[in-house]
Motif scaffolding. Structure first.
Motif, PDB file in Angstrom:
ATOM      1  N   GLY A  54       0.795  -1.216   0.000  1.00  0.00           N
ATOM      2  CA  GLY A  54       0.000   0.000   0.000  1.00  0.00           C
ATOM      3  C   GLY A  54       0.828   1.267   0.000  1.00  0.00           C
ATOM      4  N   ILE A  55       2.079   1.163  -0.416  1.00  0.00           N
ATOM      5  CA  ILE A  55       2.951   2.336  -0.519  1.00  0.00           C
ATOM      6  C   ILE A  55       3.671   2.275  -1.866  1.00  0.00           C
ATOM      7  N   PRO A  56       4.065   3.425  -2.423  1.00  0.00           N
ATOM      8  CA  PRO A  56       4.794   3.377  -3.692  1.00  0.00           C
ATOM      9  C   PRO A  56       6.180   2.776  -3.501  1.00  0.00           C
ATOM     10  N   VAL A  57       6.635   2.035  -4.493  1.00  0.00           N
ATOM     11  CA  VAL A  57       8.005   1.524  -4.514  1.00  0.00           C
ATOM     12  C   VAL A  57       8.725   2.277  -5.619  1.00  0.00           C
ATOM     13  N   ASP A  58       9.660   3.122  -5.248  1.00  0.00           N
ATOM     14  CA  ASP A  58      10.273   4.039  -6.208  1.00  0.00           C
ATOM     15  C   ASP A  58      11.351   3.372  -7.062  1.00  0.00           C
ATOM     16  N   TYR A  59      12.272   2.655  -6.412  1.00  0.00           N
ATOM     17  CA  TYR A  59      13.406   2.088  -7.144  1.00  0.00           C
ATOM     18  C   TYR A  59      13.725   0.707  -6.610  1.00  0.00           C
ATOM     19  N   TYR A  60      14.473  -0.041  -7.385  1.00  0.00           N
ATOM     20  CA  TYR A  60      14.892  -1.363  -6.922  1.00  0.00           C
ATOM     21  C   TYR A  60      16.399  -1.497  -7.100  1.00  0.00           C
ATOM     22  N   ALA A  61      16.970  -2.391  -6.326  1.00  0.00           N
ATOM     23  CA  ALA A  61      18.362  -2.805  -6.509  1.00  0.00           C
ATOM     24  C   ALA A  61      18.398  -4.315  -6.281  1.00  0.00           C
ATOM     25  N   MET A  62      18.929  -5.044  -7.246  1.00  0.00           N
ATOM     26  CA  MET A  62      18.954  -6.503  -7.154  1.00  0.00           C
ATOM     27  C   MET A  62      20.395  -6.983  -7.098  1.00  0.00           C
ATOM     28  N   VAL A  63      20.662  -7.868  -6.143  1.00  0.00           N
ATOM     29  CA  VAL A  63      21.988  -8.454  -5.972  1.00  0.00           C
ATOM     30  C   VAL A  63      21.905  -9.934  -6.291  1.00  0.00           C
ATOM     31  N   ASP A  64      22.694 -10.353  -7.264  1.00  0.00           N
ATOM     32  CA  ASP A  64      22.808 -11.778  -7.553  1.00  0.00           C
ATOM     33  C   ASP A  64      23.639 -12.422  -6.450  1.00  0.00           C
ATOM     34  N   MET A  65      23.109 -13.498  -5.841  1.00  0.00           N
ATOM     35  CA  MET A  65      23.757 -14.060  -4.667  1.00  0.00           C
ATOM     36  C   MET A  65      25.151 -14.609  -4.972  1.00  0.00           C
ATOM     37  N   LYS A  66      25.334 -15.183  -6.154  1.00  0.00           N
ATOM     38  CA  LYS A  66      26.656 -15.681  -6.515  1.00  0.00           C
ATOM     39  C   LYS A  66      27.633 -14.511  -6.650  1.00  0.00           C
ATOM     40  N   GLY A  67      27.179 -13.431  -7.268  1.00  0.00           N
ATOM     41  CA  GLY A  67      28.022 -12.246  -7.362  1.00  0.00           C
ATOM     42  C   GLY A  67      28.277 -11.624  -6.001  1.00  0.00           C
ATOM     43  N   ALA A  83      36.191 -10.403  -2.284  1.00  0.00           N
ATOM     44  CA  ALA A  83      37.017  -9.227  -2.581  1.00  0.00           C
ATOM     45  C   ALA A  83      37.269  -8.401  -1.324  1.00  0.00           C
ATOM     46  N   MET A  84      36.326  -8.424  -0.379  1.00  0.00           N
ATOM     47  CA  MET A  84      36.494  -7.709   0.893  1.00  0.00           C
ATOM     48  C   MET A  84      37.420  -8.452   1.847  1.00  0.00           C
ATOM     49  N   GLY A  85      37.736  -9.702   1.523  1.00  0.00           N
ATOM     50  CA  GLY A  85      38.536 -10.505   2.449  1.00  0.00           C
ATOM     51  C   GLY A  85      37.688 -11.253   3.449  1.00  0.00           C
ATOM     52  N   ASN A  99      41.674  -1.128  -0.522  1.00  0.00           N
ATOM     53  CA  ASN A  99      42.610  -2.232  -0.713  1.00  0.00           C
ATOM     54  C   ASN A  99      42.153  -3.223  -1.772  1.00  0.00           C
ATOM     55  N   SER A 100      40.838  -3.325  -1.953  1.00  0.00           N
ATOM     56  CA  SER A 100      40.311  -4.322  -2.904  1.00  0.00           C
ATOM     57  C   SER A 100      39.408  -3.666  -3.945  1.00  0.00           C
ATOM     58  N   PHE A 101      39.697  -2.395  -4.257  1.00  0.00           N
ATOM     59  CA  PHE A 101      38.751  -1.631  -5.060  1.00  0.00           C
ATOM     60  C   PHE A 101      38.532  -2.246  -6.439  1.00  0.00           C
ATOM     61  N   GLU A 102      39.601  -2.663  -7.087  1.00  0.00           N
ATOM     62  CA  GLU A 102      39.462  -3.183  -8.450  1.00  0.00           C
ATOM     63  C   GLU A 102      38.627  -4.462  -8.458  1.00  0.00           C
ATOM     64  N   GLU A 103      38.891  -5.372  -7.502  1.00  0.00           N
ATOM     65  CA  GLU A 103      38.115  -6.609  -7.423  1.00  0.00           C
ATOM     66  C   GLU A 103      36.660  -6.308  -7.064  1.00  0.00           C
ATOM     67  N   LEU A 104      36.451  -5.364  -6.134  1.00  0.00           N
ATOM     68  CA  LEU A 104      35.084  -4.997  -5.756  1.00  0.00           C
ATOM     69  C   LEU A 104      34.336  -4.378  -6.924  1.00  0.00           C
ATOM     70  N   ALA A 105      35.010  -3.516  -7.672  1.00  0.00           N
ATOM     71  CA  ALA A 105      34.361  -2.871  -8.818  1.00  0.00           C
ATOM     72  C   ALA A 105      33.937  -3.912  -9.848  1.00  0.00           C
ATOM     73  N   SER A 106      34.815  -4.860 -10.119  1.00  0.00           N
ATOM     74  CA  SER A 106      34.504  -5.896 -11.098  1.00  0.00           C
ATOM     75  C   SER A 106      33.345  -6.769 -10.628  1.00  0.00           C
ATOM     76  N   ALA A 107      33.360  -7.172  -9.350  1.00  0.00           N
ATOM     77  CA  ALA A 107      32.287  -8.013  -8.823  1.00  0.00           C
ATOM     78  C   ALA A 107      30.970  -7.253  -8.764  1.00  0.00           C
ATOM     79  N   THR A 108      31.031  -5.971  -8.421  1.00  0.00           N
ATOM     80  CA  THR A 108      29.815  -5.162  -8.318  1.00  0.00           C
ATOM     81  C   THR A 108      29.112  -5.055  -9.656  1.00  0.00           C
ATOM     82  N   LYS A 109      29.872  -4.860 -10.725  1.00  0.00           N
ATOM     83  CA  LYS A 109      29.266  -4.743 -12.057  1.00  0.00           C
ATOM     84  C   LYS A 109      28.539  -6.025 -12.446  1.00  0.00           C
ATOM     85  N   ARG A 110      29.064  -7.173 -12.008  1.00  0.00           N
ATOM     86  CA  ARG A 110      28.437  -8.449 -12.344  1.00  0.00           C
ATOM     87  C   ARG A 110      27.261  -8.773 -11.425  1.00  0.00           C
ATOM     88  N   ALA A 111      27.295  -8.263 -10.191  1.00  0.00           N
ATOM     89  CA  ALA A 111      26.359  -8.741  -9.176  1.00  0.00           C
ATOM     90  C   ALA A 111      25.124  -7.873  -9.004  1.00  0.00           C
TER      91      ALA A 111
END
Length: 454
Positions: free
Chosen positions: A269-282, A289-291, A360-372
């Protein structure tokens, strides 16, 4: 006067070169280039003052600039220009105070020092430029095409609350498509950051779909794609993707989010403005990547199709695969226990993703984030969302989970769900719910407003 005329020795030359790297103009003053030396000192103080003012006075604003591709480009160019100018000052200082030509060893030593100082300046600038480039790439990839103009004075266009549908998606190898096994709506007060989470179980049945082609196909509630599917809430996303006629005009990859947002909006009964979906494998790749991520496991968790794994009780650091099972396993438990663990896992990741870990893990995090991660949040809203996130971090987060005994997932009381949402948001706003809402909710429907993780 030149360095040869000043006849600086190796030790004095090295000291002046290092001094010029720390404070521009030192070597010039020693070489009696007073005007140039004072000008360089003034420029250095100005650059330092601007940097300190920007960091201390506009810290939150700077973070919001980090998600704007245009400003990231400006930042990259600015860092490059400063590093280049700094290196020129070091080289210029070296030319002024290097030992005479006859002192070969002294010249070689001061040359090495000057080169090392230039490298020390250029390397961090190159790394920062690399981070800025990767940030720009992530932002452009995740939010490509999500253009939406916003008002300069009020990015929320007068809205008192903004809502985000947070989805945890699981594409198991033994079934086609994606199942949205974790669905939480975050309703955030745009002024204070006060947040209420509404958790929806994946196994809600007889879900009423929004008006239009979807409801015309399922007038009495969603029943799935044939007798082999139970018709649960977590199937709606993939059903819309597989049946374009359910969301006319929407592109592939957009049909599922659109229909699921509309459906959950009707449920709550409330508007849902935006979504964000995370693939569990990603998501597991992000944790690696965070250690790893540290969580407290209250009871041993068995996982695997053949019970081949065990997460022992206690506080421990989980790898990506272990964290995936922590949030996924239902062995010896149920969907509702799993929902609680998923919220605890997300909370732990958010708290432990500190700036040092991210850098410390920015490059790995960036790559995983784009996929996930996928989202429909407009790129133009990123800066105000970053600023709002800072408010959310300092505010108390409350949670309502629509699970038994509050809700019978096989025959949900939709009026009770809506009234519970209304009452929860009214409490956050400091208002007492109306008598009718209390009557509709009934005495046997307690609102669990606080969800805690050990």
């Amino acid at each position: 006067m030149t360095g040869r005329e000043n006849n600086f020795g190796p030790i004095a030359g090295i000291a002046l070169i290092v001094g010029s790297a720390l404070l521009w103009g030192v070597a010039h003053l020693a070489a009696e280039r007073r005007r140039t030396g004072l000008a360089l000192m003034a420029a250095y103080v100005l650059v330092l003052a601007v940097a300190i003012t920007a960091v201390t006075g506009f810290g939150a604003r700077l973070l919001s600039l980090a998600v704007q591709p245009g400003w990231l480009t400006v930042l990259t160019l600015t860092l490059g220009a400063i590093a280049f100018a700094w290196s020129l000052v070091i080289i210029w200082s070296f030319v002024l105070v290097r030992p005479p030509r006859g002192n070969t060893a002294g010249r070689a030593l001061t040359t090495v020092v000057a080169a090392a100082l230039c490298a020390l300046i250029l390397a961090p600038a190159a790394y920062a430029a690399r981070l800025a480039y990767l940030s720009r790439e992530v932002v452009s990839t995740l939010f490509a095409g999500n253009a939406s103009p916003i008002l300069a004075q009020d990015p929320w266009n007068g809205a008192q609350r903004i809502t985000f549908l947070l989805i945890g998606a699981d594409a198991a190898p033994n079934r086609p498509g994606v199942r949205t096994d974790s669905m939480t709506v975050a309703s955030v007060d745009t002024a204070t950051g006060a947040t209420t989470l509404f958790g929806l179980p994946r196994n809600l049945e007889q879900v009423r779909l929004p008006e239009g082609p979807a409801r015309q196909r399922f007038p009495y509630g969603f029943t799935g794609d044939g007798p082999n599917t139970p018709g649960l809430l977590n199937e709606i996303f993939q059903y819309a993707e597989d049946h374009p006629e359910m969301v006319p005009g929407a592109r592939k990859g957009h049909r599922g989010p659109i229909l699921l947002k509309r459906t959950i909006s009707d449920i709550l009964g409330i508007p849902v403005d935006y979504y964000a979906m995370v693939d569990m494998k990603g998501f597991a790749e992000i944790i690696d990547a965070m250690g790893g991520v540290k969580v407290t496991i209250k009871e041993p968790i068995v996982y695997g199709k053949y019970r081949e794994g065990l997460l022992a009780a206690g506080t421990r650091r989980l790898s990506g695969e272990e964290a995936l099972w922590y949030g996924r396993s239902r062995t010896d438990s149920d969907d509702y226990v799993r929902m609680g663990r998923q919220k605890c896992l997300l909370n732990a990741v958010a708290k432990q993703a500190d700036p040092i870990t991210v850098l410390n893990s920015f490059e790995e995090l960036a790559s995983a984030t784009k996929r996930a991660i996928s989202t429909d949040l407009p790129q133009t809203l990123l800066p105000p969302v970053i600023e709002l996130a800072a408010e959310v971090k300092d505010a108390r987060i409350r949670s309502v989970s629509f699970v038994p005994p509050l809700i019978n997932t096989a025959a949900p009381d939709w009026h009770l769900i809506r009234n519970t949402v209304t009452e929860a948001l009214a409490r956050r706003a400091g208002h007492q719910p109306g008598a009718q809402a209390r009557q509709n909710r009934g005495p046997a429907s307690p609102i669990a407003l606080d969800a805690t993780c050990a």
